[in-house]
Scaffold this motif. Structure first.
Motif: not given
Length: 492
Positions: A348, A358, A362, A375
């Protein structure tokens, strides 16, 4: 999960019908991924132990291969019945060993019961056929015979399903099996099923288990494949390790099945039922925290419905229960360990640093827990575009046309599982024909499984197929046998 202060489970190498320590006396410890407590202590085998385990399996070969087919079938059916009665026992073991949820444990048991029952039917299937011949004085036959000792390498993520898939058909066709379970789940990916099979009546030595310290894995893996008494190899796991297993199998001329990693796509067409698709994709991504080889990695949506689908999908993600694996509602529990959660977080972070967005989740992982994350705006210069996420991390791509969707779905070195959502079956079949994956599911998700199906991948997702109706030939040697019903004339 392991209760605080609970006594760790201790197991030796399963050789014959007894357990023995490693010749060196060494052990290896496995920790509960949630509590950090020691969950189990296993014998840490070396090469000499591998040879002993294989010798026991080889010694059992004549008896097991000579067991009447109906008896082998009965034993596997009995094992299926025993397993169906032990959902609770397996669930507690899975919670403590991998942090897997109750729902995942129940699915492992139900699917494994089906696999055992389907494999049992293979024990009494015909083992040969009559061949056409130009010699009227001969009967010509192709006869299948058990191949011999099978080395089965089992991963931790779907431990009971993948252990059952690795051993059931091999046993049904008369072969003894040496199980080498994952270091991360030695009980649920090895001992649990082995114990149950022995209780069901598999004779001593026909199922054996060898465990090792992680640092000794290269030596143990090669020793298993190199031993001349091992005649077949099957491996389920990462492509990285699969390449090593494949190289050894080539070196030592052992037939091998490899079921490896995947970068599995689901394509959502503009005529899909978007509510149905959103729920299916969310399940395919977040069941068992995305730690299933068939989990979707890339969600590819036609631009004309992308906004509506994304809204519905994110709403489904918001309903995903995360956290406590003992809660029956939990879909996203802990990952196998903190290292795995950190690796997902690294994917990420890399993507965000290069421009990805995002949409959900996350944040820094907490130990082995990583939140369900979505994402968008992922590009080929990001690790996430190419690497298997193998965690609760989804990516959404928007494309203009069906051709673009297919091109993106195939733009990967992997080819394990895929799916397409559409209400038009003809259109779905057209897309399925063009997707370069070992499985394609029309109007269903990528984690769909079936004990009768040929399970396996293409490209870097491996080769060969597991499945009761597809694996039997792999575990047998085909021999040509002729019987002359009259004396031949020789030019002597």
């Amino acid at each position: 999960m392991t209760a605080v202060g609970a006594q760790p489970i201790e197991r030796g190498l399963l050789i014959g019908d007894t357990e023995i320590p490693a010749a060196s006396g060494r052990i290896t410890e496995h920790l509960d991924p949630v509590t950090g407590e020691v969950h189990s202590r296993m014998a840490a085998a070396g090469k000499e132990d591998v040879d002993r385990v294989i010798a026991a399996a080889h010694a059992a070969f004549p008896q097991w291969a000579g067991t009447p087919a109906s008896q082998r079938r009965l034993i596997l059916e009995r094992a299926a019945q025993l397993l169906s009665e032990r959902v609770g026992e397996f669930t507690e073991l899975l919670l403590g060993e991998t942090g897997g949820t109750r729902a995942w444990a129940a699915f492992n048991v139900s699917m494994s019961v089906d696999l055992l029952r389907q494999a049992a039917t293979m024990a009494t299937e015909p083992t040969g056929k009559m061949l056409a011949t130009d010699d009227p004085g001969k009967w010509s036959m192709a006869v299948g015979a058990p191949a011999g000792v099978v080395a089965a390498f089992v991963p931790w993520n779907g431990p009971l399903i993948l252990c059952t898939r690795a051993v059931a058909v091999a046993l049904a066709t008369g072969n003894p099996v040496v199980i080498r379970p994952s270091e991360d789940a030695p009980i649920t990916s090895g001992y649990f099923l082995a114990d149950l099979l022995i209780e069901a009546g598999v004779p001593a030595g026909a199922v054996t288990v060898v465990t090792n310290e992680r640092s000794d894995a290269p030596e143990v893996v090669e020793a298993l494949i190199a031993n001349p008494r091992v005649r077949r190899v099957n491996f389920t796991g990462s492509t990285t390790v699969g390449r090593i297993v494949g190289r050894h199998a080539g070196t030592y001329l052992k037939p091998v099945i490899l079921e490896l990693g995947g970068k599995n796509p689901i394509v959502v067409l503009d005529d899909a039922d978007l509510d149905h698709a959103a729920r299916g994709v969310a399940f395919a991504k977040f069941f068992n925290s995305g730690q299933i080889c068939l989990s979707v990695d890339r969600i590819i949506v036609l631009e004309s419905v992308a906004d509506e689908f994304t809204e519905k999908f994110l709403a489904a993600v918001d309903r995903v229960v995360q956290g406590d694996p003992t809660d029956p509602r939990t879909l996203v529990g802990p990952m196998i360990n903190a290292r795995a959660a950190e690796r997902v977080a690294g994917l990420v972070q890399d993507a965000v640093s290069k421009g990805a967005t995002v949409l959900r989740g996350s944040g820094a992982p907490e130990g082995a827990f990583h939140p369900a994350t979505v994402v968008a705006d992922v590009t080929p210069d990001m690790r996430l575009y190419h690497e298997e996420s193998f965690g609760p991390l989804a990516t959404i791509y928007r494309v203009a046309t069906v051709d673009d969707a297919i091109a993106l779905a195939n733009d990967t070195e992997y080819g394990l599982s895929s799916a397409v959502y559409t209400e038009n079956a003809t259109r779905g079949l057209d897309v399925a024909r063009r997707l370069e994956h070992g499985a394609v599911h029309v109007n269903d998700h990528s984690v769909a499984d079936d004990p009768q199906a040929p399970v396996g991948g293409v490209k870097d997702s491996g080769f060969g197929r597991f499945g009761s109706q597809w694996g039997a030939d792999f575990f047998t040697e085909t021999r040509w046998v002729t019987v002359a019903d009259r004396h031949s004339e020789y030019p002597l």
